[in-house]
Scaffold this active site. Structure first.
Site, PDB file in Angstrom:
ATOM      1  N   THR A   1       0.799  -1.078  -0.024  1.00 48.71           N
ATOM      2  CA  THR A   1      -0.135  -0.037   0.070  1.00 48.71           C
ATOM      3  C   THR A   1       0.817   1.113   0.160  1.00 48.71           C
ATOM      4  O   THR A   1       0.731   2.148  -0.722  1.00 48.71           O
ATOM      5  CB  THR A   1      -0.944  -0.019   1.149  1.00 48.71           C
ATOM      6  OG1 THR A   1      -1.676  -1.186   1.155  1.00 48.71           O
ATOM      7  CG2 THR A   1      -1.820   1.188   1.443  1.00 48.71           C
TER       8      THR A   1
ATOM      9  N   SER B   1       4.653  -7.119  -1.055  1.00 46.16           N
ATOM     10  CA  SER B   1       4.450  -7.256   0.562  1.00 46.16           C
ATOM     11  C   SER B   1       4.933  -8.357   1.123  1.00 46.16           C
ATOM     12  O   SER B   1       4.485  -9.345   0.607  1.00 46.16           O
ATOM     13  CB  SER B   1       2.645  -7.034   0.729  1.00 46.16           C
ATOM     14  OG  SER B   1       2.220  -5.760   1.201  1.00 46.16           O
TER      15      SER B   1
ATOM     16  N   CYS C   1     -19.300 -10.338   3.483  1.00 47.07           N
ATOM     17  CA  CYS C   1     -20.502 -11.188   3.637  1.00 47.07           C
ATOM     18  C   CYS C   1     -21.092 -11.006   5.039  1.00 47.07           C
ATOM     19  O   CYS C   1     -21.365 -12.073   5.917  1.00 47.07           O
ATOM     20  CB  CYS C   1     -20.336 -12.863   3.233  1.00 47.07           C
ATOM     21  SG  CYS C   1     -18.921 -13.346   4.430  1.00 47.07           S
TER      22      CYS C   1
HETATM   23  N1  PLP Z   1      -2.139  -5.624  -4.134  1.00 42.22           N
HETATM   24  C1  PLP Z   1      -2.689  -6.751  -3.872  1.00 42.22           C
HETATM   25  C2  PLP Z   1      -2.678  -7.571  -5.400  1.00 42.22           C
HETATM   26  C3  PLP Z   1      -2.772  -7.279  -2.643  1.00 42.22           C
HETATM   27  O1  PLP Z   1      -3.304  -8.699  -2.612  1.00 42.22           O
HETATM   28  C4  PLP Z   1      -2.725  -6.706  -1.487  1.00 42.22           C
HETATM   29  C5  PLP Z   1      -3.119  -7.186  -0.179  1.00 42.22           C
HETATM   30  O2  PLP Z   1      -4.227  -7.801  -0.302  1.00 42.22           O
HETATM   31  C6  PLP Z   1      -2.119  -5.366  -1.715  1.00 42.22           C
HETATM   32  C7  PLP Z   1      -1.991  -4.702  -2.827  1.00 42.22           C
HETATM   33  C8  PLP Z   1      -2.078  -4.624  -0.308  1.00 42.22           C
HETATM   34  O3  PLP Z   1      -1.006  -5.019   0.481  1.00 42.22           O
HETATM   35  P1  PLP Z   1      -0.817  -4.594   1.545  1.00 42.22           P
HETATM   36  O4  PLP Z   1      -2.044  -4.514   2.597  1.00 42.22           O
HETATM   37  O5  PLP Z   1       0.364  -5.370   2.308  1.00 42.22           O
HETATM   38  O6  PLP Z   1      -0.224  -3.183   1.685  1.00 42.22           O
END
Ligand code: PLP
Length: 726
Positions: free
Chosen positions: A76, A212, A339
């Site tokens: 993020t 991540s 849900c």
């Molecule tokens: N992008 C994708 C494809 C993800 O699956 C996720 C998390 O589920 C994120 C971005 C965001 O990752 P984070 O919450 O570790 O910053």
């Protein structure tokens, strides 16, 4: 992943456990190399060396020599930094009078972090650029023709390498071919690809990519951001000048070391499984789910998705039901959709793929990490099959297992609308009240599986097109329906073999039918035309009243929307409070005040109500923290623990019952029966009743229902089994 714990974790696209080798690397930093990498003394130098070693490993693995690789807190943050940097660059170019595209394009199935960042920074920077979703096809692949047609005005293109819900792998080569000579910046979210797909960043014209750590066995709070050497960059965090002043803040060295250790293990040849093995494992899981849930439909083509992800829907079962079921068997999966209610919010990813609404609203995702072992997959398959057996035993799907018999009053819901079933196991008969079109297939399947017959299908005039729905249900039931649909309930009574006169009060005798020791009758109120109320209760012993009429006691009244102010307001029904009072008084004069009222809509999750019981329960004072459970039981002798989970969940889970307490199984959909019993049996309402469920959601409804009806010694366990059994 070991199978020493009782949990089978199939939610790796959400997060993963920390691998022992990552744990060890993090521990070593926390205990030994804990210096601040910015310090010039030996401890600082050692910490910095750990960090740079991890960066080198990541650079080698990702082939990022054409750019910078920064440690950030996670994907993020990486996305924010890339979007922020790009938008500032586009703004500056515009200010200089350069001709640049300003449309911000993103794949319709991107993780929310992407479109939300685009909207956020577009607004914060006051840019007002167009933000446009690139559609995807049925298989979740980007519409490249759309992208091509919109490239002329594009300033930024965001596409993920693989989708987190479906595992669909993006055609990055196809997108790159369109972007090759185009000035738009390109952001590739690599989160789900890391460790599962090869990605050499510098071999592509990718401007930004991010990862991540916690999606690949490293801890939460550590991630990577790749920035191509020619891509614009503006630090999001300013301060002590760490990461070459590109990302300030003391580095998360233990997280970095853990991530480095995982990335190093990716090439050791034994920690992770290869693609073909993962494919084989996924097929085994698929065989198990197909066996457990006949009719299952895949929501993403296997050939085009990550070998570690399965996304499917089961006709007639919601995501929430499946998630509850798996959770009871200690198998963790994820709903492909939000849900919180029976009427689940459909998954936006599956909606973007234009899958049928029911599929998008009932998707389940199973995902495992690439370090999974064969034994683990075998145990997962075994548990999935056990889940299938539990569904068959409780008639959620039809099968060859002797089912648990249906008994009493059952409440089924679709959103706020309710259908009620009254069932009698001795005579194997039931009656359906206020059938909803969305539920009739499930009802027909349930009744057939139970080998019951439906003696009547009736309506209180509260749902639209009730006659058509009733007819459709009768058709589905075929010979399992023994009532008379040609006209109203009175013809069913006339043709029913146990029709009789029911003495409701000294002044009122109704015609009705008996189901074993129970009766069912229709009451037409003078003050509510075409809004019949249906009564269900006990036939009292014949010797109480030696006459031909059966003396009866109404326990439940199915009163439709007669007393539902909210629904009346929404439907702009002319009923006002005064008119309602008159109807209420009339009904009360026939059935007494302690009859439970079962409505056709339940907006506030009241389950069942009674006349004159409208005091709200303060949930806080009815909640027992899970850590205080044993103390509660010790100080409340004779506590009855009530498990309000559904029968299929109760079949599966085994938990430690606290000493000195007894556990009753009363699913929330059957709570009306318990309420009726508890109010009757405990005149003084002194027996402590403590509800629990999986997470505390359903038990909070149960406790509020009982307290609202005046039973003050009712409680529920916060966090349910999820916390209490932890
Ligand atoms: N992008 C994708 C494809 C993800 O699956 C996720 C998390 O589920 C994120 C971005 C965001 O990752 P984070 O919450 O570790 O910053």
């Amino acid at each position: 992943m070991s199978i020493s714990s009782r949990v089978i974790y199939l939610d790796s696209n959400a997060t993963t456990p920390v691998m022992p080798l990552a744990l060890e690397a993090a521990r070593a930093v926390m205990e030994d190399d804990y210096g601040n990498p910015s310090s010039v003394h030996s401890s600082g130098i050692q910490a910095k060396a750990v960090m740079e070693h991890a960066r080198k490993t990541a650079c080698d693995l990702l082939g990022s020599e054409n750019g910078k690789l920064l440690f950030v807190s996670g994907a993020t943050e990486g996305i924010q930094t890339a979007v922020f940097s790009t938008l500032l660059a586009l703004r500056d170019k515009l200010a200089k009078g350069e001709k640049v595209g300003t449309d911000l394009l993103y794949g319709a199935t991107e993780h929310k972090a992407v479109p939300e960042s685009l909207h956020h920074w577009n607004q914060v920077l006051g840019l007002n650029f167009n933000i446009i979703a690139i559609p995807v096809d049925h298989a979740g692949r980007h519409d490249l023709a759309f992208l091509k047609a919109h490239l002329a005005t594009a300033g930024l293109v965001c596409t993920m390498a693989a989708n987190n819900e479906t595992g669909i792998v993006t055609d990055l080569a196809g997108i790159e071919a369109l972007l090759v000579d185009h000035p738009a910046y390109w952001l590739v979210d690599g989160v789900q690809a890391l460790g599962k797909l090869p990605l050499k960043l510098s071999q592509h014209r990718i401007d930004y990519s991010l990862f991540s750590g916690h999606k690949l066995y490293a801890p939460k709070g550590i991630g990577l951001l790749y920035v191509h050497k020619d891509a614009p960059f503006t630090p999001l965090l300013a301060g002590g000048g760490q990461e070459g002043s590109l990302r300030s803040g003391t580095e998360n060295v233990s997280g970095i070391a853990a991530l480095g250790a995982v990335l190093e293990a990716l090439s050791d040849g034994h920690t992770f499984r290869d693609h073909a093995t993962l494919e084989k494992f996924r097929l085994r899981l698929l065989d198990a789910v197909k066996e457990a849930f006949p009719g299952l439909i895949l929501n993403a083509p296997l050939a085009q998705s990550l070998p570690t992800t399965l996304n499917f829907s089961v006709p007639g079962l919601t995501s929430k039901e499946l998630l509850d079921l798996f959770d009871a068997a200690d198998v963790r999966v994820s709903a492909g959709s939000a849900c919180s209610a029976a009427k689940a919010q459909p998954s936006f990813v599956l909606q973007a793929m234009d899958l049928p609404e029911w599929q998008a609203a009932s998707a389940v995702r199973m995902s495992f990490g690439p370090a999974v072992t064969e034994d683990y997959i075998e145990e997962a398959c075994r548990r999935i099959r056990v889940c299938g057996d539990a569904l068959r035993k409780t008639c959620m799907v039809t099968g060859d297992i002797e089912p648990l018999p249906a008994e009493g009053v059952i409440q089924l819901s679709f959103g706020a609308a309710c259908t009620w079933i009254v069932a009698d196991s001795a005579s194997k008969q039931c009656i359906v009240i206020d059938a909803l079109p969305e539920l009739i297939e499930r009802i027909a399947k349930y009744v057939r599986c139970q080998t019951y017959t439906v003696a009547a299908i009736v309506g209180t005039g509260s749902h639209a097109q009730q006659d058509q729905t009733n007819q459709a249900l009768a058709n589905l039931l075929a010979d399992a329906y023994t009532g008379d649909l040609s006209s109203d309930f009175s013809s069913t009574i006339a043709s029913h073999k146990s029709a009789c006169a029911l003495q409701l009060s000294p002044t009122l005798t109704l015609n009705g039918i008996t189901l074993g020791e129970k009766f069912f009758a229709q009451l037409n109120l003078v003050n509510a035309k075409n809004k019949p109320v249906f009564l269900f209760g006990d036939c009292l012993a014949d010797d109480i009243k030696p006459s031909q009429d059966k003396s009866v006691k109404t326990n439940f009244a199915f009163c439709g929307d007669l007393f539902d102010t909210k629904n009346q307001a929404e439907n702009k029904m002319p009923q006002n409070q005064q008119a309602m009072n008159v109807i209420q008084a009339e009904l009360k004069s026939y059935i007494g005040e302690d009859t439970l009222l079962c409505a056709a809509h339940d907006f506030d999750k009241r389950l069942v109500t009674m006349f004159d019981h409208d005091t709200e329960c303060c949930l806080e004072s009815a909640t027992v923290p899970s850590a205080k459970l044993h103390e509660f039981i010790a100080t409340h002798p004779g506590t009855i623990l009530v498990d309000v989970r559904e029968p299929y969940e109760q079949q599966l889970s085994h938990f430690d019952v606290p000493e000195g307490s007894e556990v009753l199984h009363v699913p929330l959909t059957r709570l009306a029966n318990g309420v009726e019993r508890w109010l009757k049996q405990n005149e003084s309402k002194t027996t402590p009743i403590l509800f629990f469920c999986r997470t505390g959601g359903r038990s909070s409804q149960a406790v509020q229902c009982l307290r609202r009806l005046g039973y003050e010694n009712a409680w529920h366990i916060a966090g349910g089994l999820a916390l209490w059994q932890h």
